[in-house]
Design a protein around this motif. Sequence first.
Motif, PDB file in Angstrom:
ATOM      1  N   PRO A   1     -38.084  17.930 112.708  1.00 23.85           N
ATOM      2  CA  PRO A   1     -37.036  17.335 112.021  1.00 23.85           C
ATOM      3  C   PRO A   1     -37.377  15.605 111.944  1.00 23.85           C
ATOM      4  O   PRO A   1     -37.648  15.069 113.046  1.00 23.85           O
ATOM      5  CB  PRO A   1     -35.888  17.546 112.373  1.00 23.85           C
ATOM      6  CG  PRO A   1     -36.361  19.064 113.210  1.00 23.85           C
ATOM      7  CD  PRO A   1     -37.358  18.644 113.749  1.00 23.85           C
TER       8      PRO A   1
ATOM      9  N   VAL B   1     -30.370  20.980 112.923  1.00 27.50           N
ATOM     10  CA  VAL B   1     -31.384  19.877 113.183  1.00 27.50           C
ATOM     11  C   VAL B   1     -32.118  21.016 114.296  1.00 27.50           C
ATOM     12  O   VAL B   1     -33.571  21.177 114.431  1.00 27.50           O
ATOM     13  CB  VAL B   1     -31.288  18.701 113.766  1.00 27.50           C
ATOM     14  CG1 VAL B   1     -32.434  18.029 114.350  1.00 27.50           C
ATOM     15  CG2 VAL B   1     -30.695  17.879 112.575  1.00 27.50           C
TER      16      VAL B   1
ATOM     17  N   MET C   1     -30.655  14.078 107.741  1.00 25.22           N
ATOM     18  CA  MET C   1     -32.084  14.817 107.786  1.00 25.22           C
ATOM     19  C   MET C   1     -33.029  14.568 106.484  1.00 25.22           C
ATOM     20  O   MET C   1     -32.383  14.802 105.531  1.00 25.22           O
ATOM     21  CB  MET C   1     -31.959  16.151 108.278  1.00 25.22           C
ATOM     22  CG  MET C   1     -33.446  16.812 108.558  1.00 25.22           C
ATOM     23  SD  MET C   1     -33.215  18.391 109.594  1.00 25.22           S
ATOM     24  CE  MET C   1     -32.089  19.290 108.472  1.00 25.22           C
TER      25      MET C   1
END
Length: 473
Positions: A233, A223, A103
């Motif tokens: 995200p 997430v 991420m």
Amino acid sequence: MIMKRPLVSFWLSLIAVALFAQSDEAVIERIIKEGKENNQVMEHLRHLTKQIGPRLTGSPGLQTACEWTAQKFREYGLQNVTLEKWGEVPVGFERGKRQIARMVEPERRDFEFTSPAWTPGTNGLQRGRAVKAPADMEEFEKVKESLKGAWLLMPPTQGGGRRAPDAQPTDLEKAIAASGALGKVFGSQNELVRTSGSFRNLTWESLPTEVRITVRKSDYDAVMEQIAAGKQPLLEFDLEQRFMRGPVPLYNVIADIPGTEKPDEMVIVSGHLDSWDGPGSEGAQDNGTGTMVAIEAARLLMKSGAKPKRTIRFILWTGEEQGLLGSRAYVEMHKDKLDKISAVFVDDGGSNYQGGLTCIAEMEPMLKTVIEPAMKAFPDLPMKVTVQDRMPRGGGSDHAPFNAVGVPGFFWHETGRNNYTHHHHTQHDKFETCIPEYLVQSSVNSAIASYLLANAETLLPREKAAPASETRP
């Protein structure tokens, strides 16, 4: 019945002593000395895991491992060394070194992850929004415009990305596939990500196109927490994966120490050379340990000058992870010689030590005798022989096809402090997790047990045929 058992055991024990009276104690002493003072099992394992790496069935890595282990057998002086072809994979598969999952917004987080073997990679680094996947067609219609270029977070109930190879896609799956989404992201049930996959029904003309990624639970939850907080995200994945046009031939590696008196009879020492290949895995505990124990056992026997009466055959199976394919094929290919096999030993339980065997009562005295020298050499690593009414049926390793046809097959008990579940098919299956002193014991015990059984006056007793209701088709 209660009073007869000790008397039977007493006489069987006397018989076992007589059967092994001619064994060469000097050879056993040399095996123990070399095995304890100059053991090379970890050196073998380091090369296999660090230089060759994971060894998916049908991959270049597995072929390299087959050729390298065959060369080691030749180097040690074994005979009849061969790569025996047993089958083919319709399409080959290989992962590259570029394996990225993370991420990048609103905060940076690197993921631990995997994807099924025989599925496509990402064709380079792909960045996209994280979007919760629609649960049904009604929800799909509401969000379909947002799916293009996005990574879809699949519900935890979707089975971690696993699906039957021949399962037909649902209408929702078809709609998602046509939406322009980059792929599907699944969350593991815990902090382990397990690799699997199948080449069944795969052809070059019908290669899968859907990218499927599984990340560990904490990464998936992180997430989802961002989404729940109203943030967007942004995820990046780069999975370097490629298919190779088949068919790709598959081999078992076979090498012999020929018997001096009864070369057509044999004891088999084995493990499986193939492994899963998820990012991070080196195929160390499953089953680099067992195969390198076999390699070192062969070296110890040759170094000690062992001249067994029966042939000791070393076999490194392949295709085990796809359903014991290599060992099943061997049983079929050599069915006219199965009555000459005294026993098949399989080491496939990770980095614990060989803690004993399970057998029927008629086998107990001989098996207790063959493990006794290693018990004395390694008093802190006890072993035991467990007796039950019938030989084990089924089982998840390469002894099972032999037991199914009445050949004594043995899966060494794995004893010790190693947590095999933590490494089995996961990102943690690495060389550094293996326990040297356990593998030293296993290699020494494998050498001695196979040598003593090969020198016995008779083959190991066999189980009487099971009732038809107990046999598998």
